[in-house]
Scaffold this motif. Sequence first.
Motif, PDB file in Angstrom:
ATOM      1  N   GLY A 171       0.010  11.653  -7.362  1.00  0.00           N
ATOM      2  CA  GLY A 171       0.803  11.846  -6.143  1.00  0.00           C
ATOM      3  C   GLY A 171       0.323  10.967  -5.003  1.00  0.00           C
ATOM      4  O   GLY A 171       1.029  10.777  -4.022  1.00  0.00           O
ATOM      5  N   SER A 172      -0.914  10.412  -5.144  1.00  0.00           N
ATOM      6  CA  SER A 172      -1.439   9.559  -4.082  1.00  0.00           C
ATOM      7  C   SER A 172      -1.246   8.087  -4.447  1.00  0.00           C
ATOM      8  O   SER A 172      -0.986   7.749  -5.603  1.00  0.00           O
ATOM      9  N   VAL A 173      -1.381   7.219  -3.451  1.00  0.00           N
ATOM     10  CA  VAL A 173      -1.308   5.777  -3.672  1.00  0.00           C
ATOM     11  C   VAL A 173      -2.450   5.107  -2.920  1.00  0.00           C
ATOM     12  O   VAL A 173      -2.709   5.434  -1.761  1.00  0.00           O
ATOM     13  N   GLY A 174      -3.143   4.195  -3.603  1.00  0.00           N
ATOM     14  CA  GLY A 174      -4.273   3.490  -2.992  1.00  0.00           C
ATOM     15  C   GLY A 174      -3.891   2.075  -2.590  1.00  0.00           C
ATOM     16  O   GLY A 174      -3.129   1.404  -3.291  1.00  0.00           O
ATOM     17  N   PHE A 309       3.235  -3.809   4.633  1.00  0.00           N
ATOM     18  CA  PHE A 309       4.640  -3.467   4.371  1.00  0.00           C
ATOM     19  C   PHE A 309       4.740  -2.359   3.306  1.00  0.00           C
ATOM     20  O   PHE A 309       5.480  -1.380   3.467  1.00  0.00           O
ATOM     21  N   VAL A 310       3.990  -2.495   2.205  1.00  0.00           N
ATOM     22  CA  VAL A 310       4.041  -1.471   1.148  1.00  0.00           C
ATOM     23  C   VAL A 310       3.484  -0.136   1.692  1.00  0.00           C
ATOM     24  O   VAL A 310       4.029   0.932   1.435  1.00  0.00           O
ATOM     25  N   ARG A 311       2.395  -0.247   2.475  1.00  0.00           N
ATOM     26  CA  ARG A 311       1.784   0.966   3.025  1.00  0.00           C
ATOM     27  C   ARG A 311       2.757   1.682   3.972  1.00  0.00           C
ATOM     28  O   ARG A 311       2.904   2.901   3.935  1.00  0.00           O
ATOM     29  N   ASP A 312       3.431   0.898   4.838  1.00  0.00           N
ATOM     30  CA  ASP A 312       4.427   1.493   5.756  1.00  0.00           C
ATOM     31  C   ASP A 312       5.570   2.133   4.974  1.00  0.00           C
ATOM     32  O   ASP A 312       6.057   3.215   5.323  1.00  0.00           O
ATOM     33  N   THR A 313       5.997   1.447   3.903  1.00  0.00           N
ATOM     34  CA  THR A 313       7.071   1.989   3.053  1.00  0.00           C
ATOM     35  C   THR A 313       6.625   3.308   2.426  1.00  0.00           C
ATOM     36  O   THR A 313       7.376   4.291   2.396  1.00  0.00           O
ATOM     37  N   ALA A 314       5.376   3.318   1.935  1.00  0.00           N
ATOM     38  CA  ALA A 314       4.831   4.543   1.316  1.00  0.00           C
ATOM     39  C   ALA A 314       4.730   5.657   2.331  1.00  0.00           C
ATOM     40  O   ALA A 314       5.029   6.826   2.032  1.00  0.00           O
ATOM     41  N   GLU A 315       4.350   5.302   3.540  1.00  0.00           N
ATOM     42  CA  GLU A 315       4.195   6.326   4.581  1.00  0.00           C
ATOM     43  C   GLU A 315       5.541   6.984   4.896  1.00  0.00           C
ATOM     44  O   GLU A 315       5.627   8.198   5.001  1.00  0.00           O
ATOM     45  N   SER A 316       6.597   6.165   4.994  1.00  0.00           N
ATOM     46  CA  SER A 316       7.899   6.762   5.315  1.00  0.00           C
ATOM     47  C   SER A 316       8.489   7.485   4.104  1.00  0.00           C
ATOM     48  O   SER A 316       9.196   8.480   4.258  1.00  0.00           O
ATOM     49  N   ALA A 317       8.185   7.018   2.876  1.00  0.00           N
ATOM     50  CA  ALA A 317       8.759   7.662   1.683  1.00  0.00           C
ATOM     51  C   ALA A 317       7.962   8.890   1.258  1.00  0.00           C
ATOM     52  O   ALA A 317       8.540   9.908   0.856  1.00  0.00           O
ATOM     53  N   LEU A 318       6.638   8.803   1.325  1.00  0.00           N
ATOM     54  CA  LEU A 318       5.798   9.847   0.725  1.00  0.00           C
ATOM     55  C   LEU A 318       5.044  10.693   1.749  1.00  0.00           C
ATOM     56  O   LEU A 318       4.583  11.788   1.433  1.00  0.00           O
ATOM     57  N   GLY A 319       4.862  10.160   2.942  1.00  0.00           N
ATOM     58  CA  GLY A 319       4.069  10.874   3.945  1.00  0.00           C
ATOM     59  C   GLY A 319       2.643  10.358   3.963  1.00  0.00           C
ATOM     60  O   GLY A 319       2.106   9.960   2.933  1.00  0.00           O
ATOM     61  N   SER A 320       2.010  10.358   5.131  1.00  0.00           N
ATOM     62  CA  SER A 320       0.704   9.697   5.294  1.00  0.00           C
ATOM     63  C   SER A 320      -0.426  10.398   4.548  1.00  0.00           C
ATOM     64  O   SER A 320      -1.418   9.775   4.188  1.00  0.00           O
ATOM     65  N   GLU A 321      -0.275  11.699   4.285  1.00  0.00           N
ATOM     66  CA  GLU A 321      -1.388  12.420   3.637  1.00  0.00           C
ATOM     67  C   GLU A 321      -1.590  12.010   2.178  1.00  0.00           C
ATOM     68  O   GLU A 321      -2.618  12.317   1.573  1.00  0.00           O
ATOM     69  N   ARG A 322      -0.632  11.289   1.611  1.00  0.00           N
ATOM     70  CA  ARG A 322      -0.761  10.855   0.209  1.00  0.00           C
ATOM     71  C   ARG A 322      -1.255   9.414   0.089  1.00  0.00           C
ATOM     72  O   ARG A 322      -1.325   8.863  -0.990  1.00  0.00           O
ATOM     73  N   GLU A 380       9.578   6.086  -6.984  1.00  0.00           N
ATOM     74  CA  GLU A 380      10.117   6.159  -5.621  1.00  0.00           C
ATOM     75  C   GLU A 380       9.562   5.029  -4.745  1.00  0.00           C
ATOM     76  O   GLU A 380      10.311   4.355  -4.038  1.00  0.00           O
ATOM     77  N   LEU A 381       8.233   4.822  -4.841  1.00  0.00           N
ATOM     78  CA  LEU A 381       7.628   3.803  -3.975  1.00  0.00           C
ATOM     79  C   LEU A 381       8.120   2.406  -4.348  1.00  0.00           C
ATOM     80  O   LEU A 381       8.496   1.618  -3.475  1.00  0.00           O
ATOM     81  N   MET A 382       8.140   2.094  -5.644  1.00  0.00           N
ATOM     82  CA  MET A 382       8.561   0.741  -6.028  1.00  0.00           C
ATOM     83  C   MET A 382      10.032   0.492  -5.691  1.00  0.00           C
ATOM     84  O   MET A 382      10.393  -0.610  -5.254  1.00  0.00           O
ATOM     85  N   SER A 383      10.865   1.508  -5.880  1.00  0.00           N
ATOM     86  CA  SER A 383      12.285   1.357  -5.531  1.00  0.00           C
ATOM     87  C   SER A 383      12.434   1.141  -4.030  1.00  0.00           C
ATOM     88  O   SER A 383      13.183   0.255  -3.584  1.00  0.00           O
ATOM     89  N   ALA A 384      11.698   1.944  -3.249  1.00  0.00           N
ATOM     90  CA  ALA A 384      11.784   1.827  -1.785  1.00  0.00           C
ATOM     91  C   ALA A 384      11.273   0.469  -1.321  1.00  0.00           C
ATOM     92  O   ALA A 384      11.827  -0.123  -0.392  1.00  0.00           O
ATOM     93  N   VAL A 385      10.230  -0.039  -1.972  1.00  0.00           N
ATOM     94  CA  VAL A 385       9.683  -1.357  -1.628  1.00  0.00           C
ATOM     95  C   VAL A 385      10.772  -2.426  -1.818  1.00  0.00           C
ATOM     96  O   VAL A 385      10.989  -3.281  -0.956  1.00  0.00           O
ATOM     97  N   ALA A 386      11.473  -2.352  -2.969  1.00  0.00           N
ATOM     98  CA  ALA A 386      12.520  -3.354  -3.246  1.00  0.00           C
ATOM     99  C   ALA A 386      13.660  -3.239  -2.238  1.00  0.00           C
ATOM    100  O   ALA A 386      14.086  -4.248  -1.651  1.00  0.00           O
ATOM    101  N   ILE A 387      14.134  -2.020  -2.012  1.00  0.00           N
ATOM    102  CA  ILE A 387      15.271  -1.812  -1.106  1.00  0.00           C
ATOM    103  C   ILE A 387      14.927  -2.289   0.305  1.00  0.00           C
ATOM    104  O   ILE A 387      15.680  -3.041   0.935  1.00  0.00           O
TER     105      ILE A 387
END
Length: 393
Positions: A171-174, A309-322, A380-387
């Motif tokens: 559930g987390s991303v590094g 950019f990927v980190r910002d995308t992850a933050e908006s898609a998944l939330g900062s706690e992940r 979700e993250l990879m799709s959001a990154v592409a979009i």
Amino acid sequence: MATTLQESIEELLPEIIALRHELHTHPEIRFEEVWTSDRIATFLTENGIEHKRGYAKGTGIVAWIKGGGERTVALRTDMDALDIQEETGLDYTSTIPQRMHACGHDGHMANLCGVAKLLNGRRDELKGTVKFIFQPAEELAAGGRYMVEEGAIADADAVFGLHCWPTLPVGSVGFKSGAAMASADMFIINVTGKGCHAADPGAGVDPILVAAHITTALQSIVSRETNPWDAAVVTVARINSGFASNVIPETAIMEGTFRALSEKVRLRLRDSIERIATLTALAHRARAEVIFSPDCYPLLYNDEAMTKFVRDTAESALGSERLIDLKYPTMGAEDFAFYLQEKPGSFFFIGNNPSDTEPYPNLHSPHFNFSDDALPTSIELMSAVAIRFLAGL
Ligand code: NI
């Protein structure tokens, strides 16, 4: 009403998990990914996704989805397995002896198939082209270099990839900006002495003793020749010599690897290994020839802006706690580095440990298995990154 990415993922997840298990049962090593390549091509055809086969000695595939717009983003997965006997006891365990998906590349492929299917259903929303790079031979054979040389990402504006990471929770991303993974070089040292009777060592030159001296002397490179702030590893991983207890053999063969986080340090390690091996052998009346593998993996350097950019995308898609900002690079290597030498991009790490308290088997362990529960996050993250990349966000 428009469906969210999460709703689409929930719908396609059972199929993607089943595909991951199917891929897991058919592990194939470098450049032998024939079944795997056929299976991916079938998936793409069934979903009406255009693709071209035959890359990187035959098993590589490039697929694409064209939306309306000029920008192009490339997403990459590796395809190969390892020379390991699986010991997971899974009901979808490897059906091939001494072959195993022990690095999670089955999960990476399933993830990219999931992303392709999801984005194909939303091609009207895409503001450009998404390319999907299915690359063979990540382990040891630099399949990524072939894909880049054959133009797989020549028309891309950016490239992104991921790896499952068993030290991070599911559930987390590094993320790691800048130098993220080390360069990896392999070396062979052929030591030639002079064979003789084991009871009369003065009549010969013992290559085993020389190999032992070289091994010890090589350890002084990191401890005595390298700046303590420069990360470096020199490992002798294999020494082979001798056949009988009463014979001093003629030769010894040593093999190993060296890792660095900058090109300057890498070249210095290379010079030092050659100098120490050849001169240590000479000091003992033997000869040493050092051969460096041409298939070096360069340093994996994540572009700062693309990683943000990927980190910002992850933050908006998944939330900062992940999100996890990794403190240190890893001395492991990745041939995604070849893509990042060609185009800006970023390589990120998908949490794979399902437990909050227990450690998970590491990559390349015969007990490792990609966690299916990581797939919703990665898709979700990879799709959001592409979009978002195509939309210029
Ligand atoms: Ni891997």
